[in-house]
Design a protein around this motif. Structure first.
Motif, short mmCIF file in Angstrom:
data_model
loop_
_atom_site.label_atom_id
_atom_site.label_comp_id
_atom_site.label_asym_id
_atom_site.label_seq_id
_atom_site.Cartn_x
_atom_site.Cartn_y
_atom_site.Cartn_z
N GLU A 1 0.84 -1.21 0.00
CA GLU A 1 0.00 0.00 0.00
C GLU A 1 0.87 1.25 0.00
O GLU A 1 0.53 2.26 -0.63
CB GLU A 1 -0.94 0.00 1.20
CG GLU A 1 -2.02 -1.07 1.15
CD GLU A 1 -2.84 -1.00 -0.13
OE1 GLU A 1 -3.31 0.12 -0.47
OE2 GLU A 1 -3.01 -2.05 -0.79
N LYS A 2 1.99 1.18 0.69
CA LYS A 2 2.91 2.31 0.74
C LYS A 2 3.49 2.58 -0.65
O LYS A 2 3.60 3.74 -1.08
CB LYS A 2 4.05 2.02 1.72
CG LYS A 2 4.98 3.19 2.00
CD LYS A 2 6.04 2.78 3.01
CE LYS A 2 6.88 3.96 3.47
NZ LYS A 2 6.12 4.88 4.32
N GLU B 1 3.21 5.94 -2.60
CA GLU B 1 4.47 6.62 -2.89
C GLU B 1 4.64 6.87 -4.39
O GLU B 1 5.22 7.89 -4.80
CB GLU B 1 5.65 5.77 -2.38
CG GLU B 1 7.02 6.36 -2.62
CD GLU B 1 7.43 7.40 -1.59
OE1 GLU B 1 8.27 8.25 -1.91
OE2 GLU B 1 6.90 7.34 -0.46
N SER B 2 4.15 5.97 -5.22
CA SER B 2 4.30 6.11 -6.67
C SER B 2 3.55 7.32 -7.21
O SER B 2 3.80 7.74 -8.35
CB SER B 2 3.82 4.84 -7.38
OG SER B 2 2.43 4.67 -7.22
N GLY C 1 4.01 11.14 4.36
CA GLY C 1 4.35 11.61 3.02
C GLY C 1 5.34 10.70 2.33
O GLY C 1 5.42 9.50 2.60
N SER C 2 6.14 11.27 1.45
CA SER C 2 7.06 10.50 0.62
C SER C 2 8.30 10.09 1.40
O SER C 2 9.09 10.93 1.83
CB SER C 2 7.48 11.32 -0.60
OG SER C 2 8.54 10.70 -1.29
N GLU D 1 12.60 0.95 -2.85
CA GLU D 1 11.30 1.61 -3.02
C GLU D 1 11.07 1.99 -4.48
O GLU D 1 9.99 1.74 -5.04
CB GLU D 1 11.24 2.84 -2.12
CG GLU D 1 10.04 3.74 -2.37
CD GLU D 1 8.71 3.10 -2.04
OE1 GLU D 1 7.72 3.40 -2.74
OE2 GLU D 1 8.65 2.30 -1.09
N LEU D 2 12.07 2.58 -5.11
CA LEU D 2 11.94 2.98 -6.52
C LEU D 2 11.80 1.77 -7.44
O LEU D 2 11.06 1.81 -8.43
CB LEU D 2 13.15 3.83 -6.94
CG LEU D 2 13.26 5.21 -6.28
CD1 LEU D 2 14.54 5.90 -6.73
CD2 LEU D 2 12.05 6.08 -6.60
N TYR D 3 12.51 0.70 -7.10
CA TYR D 3 12.40 -0.54 -7.88
C TYR D 3 10.97 -1.08 -7.83
O TYR D 3 10.40 -1.45 -8.86
CB TYR D 3 13.39 -1.57 -7.32
CG TYR D 3 13.16 -2.98 -7.82
CD1 TYR D 3 13.54 -3.35 -9.11
CD2 TYR D 3 12.57 -3.94 -6.99
CE1 TYR D 3 13.33 -4.66 -9.56
CE2 TYR D 3 12.36 -5.23 -7.43
CZ TYR D 3 12.74 -5.58 -8.72
OH TYR D 3 12.53 -6.86 -9.17
#
Length: 268
Positions: free
Chosen positions: A11-12, A16-17, A214-215, A181-183
């Motif tokens: 969900e995060k 985040e995306s 937040g992010s 996270e970015l992956y």
């Protein structure tokens, strides 16, 4: 517990995306590359008996107006210092800075760092204006490095080296979390979903240990960025007054700075 953690992480990632990152992806990955080292967390010494007294002496030396501001904050209980706190932070609603001490010589750096945030928030104008919150750690890192200069002698050289090492240790962990996270965001955007079986529980934990609203990417990026920018400002003697810090940072060519610090040994 593991299933709950993974579900929360998915969900995060979805949330985040949707956030814009304040740095371009190529700059983020260059930061990741710079800090991609195996650091070992070092144990601090316990030689400084009264770290607050030490921090106050430093600030009196560095800027007497800052010193007076801190003394007033302590008297009015706008600065709360304790080992029993869960973390250090500033409550922006009531403008109170809470500083959690550890009980070793890292406390001198914790105090100087967090008091710099207090000074920033209570200066007119603010040293780092709120609209540039992505630079929110630069002043505190800059002041830490001014403390290093003040301390830099045979007695404290080991302490300074431990602090520098541990900065890199924590920031490398932050960037490891950012990378994963970015992956996962990339997978989600490309495939429209993330399956639990595709996730690494260890890497999920590296992201989820950071408790922030937040992010998480934008929050964590501020630290390695502040380390590099504060070092660059000091190495090149770019600051005459502290209120110039954010202006100088905004005018820096970050690509050039990152290239100049492509070897981690140049960082302080």
């Amino acid at each position: 517990m593991t299933d709950i953690l993974i579900k929360k992480f998915i969900e995060k990632v979805k949330l985040e995306s949707t956030y814009n990152k304040f740095l371009k992806k190529d700059i983020i990955y260059q930061l990741i590359s710079i800090f991609n080292r195996d650091y070992e967390k070092l144990t601090y010494t316990k030689k400084i008996k009264d770290p607050l007294e030490f921090a106050l002496k430093f600030y009196k030396h560095y800027n007497n107006d800052y010193y007076s501001m801190i003394i007033e904050g302590l008297k009015n209980s706008n600065i709360i210092i304790s080992q029993t706190l869960k973390k250090s932070f500033t409550d922006l609603d009531i403008n109170v800075t809470y500083i959690k001490l550890i009980g070793d010589d890292s406390d001198i750096f914790i105090l100087v760092h967090e008091l710099a945030h207090y000074i920033d928030r209570n200066s007119t104008p603010m040293i780092i204006p709120s609209k540039y919150d992505f630079l929110g750690e630069v002043f505190s890192f800059y002041i830490e490095k001014q403390l290093e200069i003040w301390l830099d002698n045979d007695e404290y050289k080991n302490l300074i080296n431990i602090r520098r090492n541990n900065r890199m240790y924590y920031e490398s962990q932050m960037l490891e979390a950012i990378e994963y996270e970015l992956y996962c965001e990339k997978i989600y955007k490309e495939e429209g979903q993330i399956t639990e079986s595709s996730l690494s529980i260890d890497k999920v934990k590296t992201v989820m240990k950071y408790d922030t609203d937040g992010s998480v990417v934008n929050y964590l990026l501020r630290y390695p960025l502040a380390n590099i920018l504060s070092t660059y400002l000091m190495d090149n003697n770019l600051i005459q007054t502290d209120n110039e810090i954010y202006i100088k940072c905004l005018n820096i060519n970050l690509y050039e700075v990152l290239n100049s610090y492509s070897e981690i040994k140049k960082l302080k």
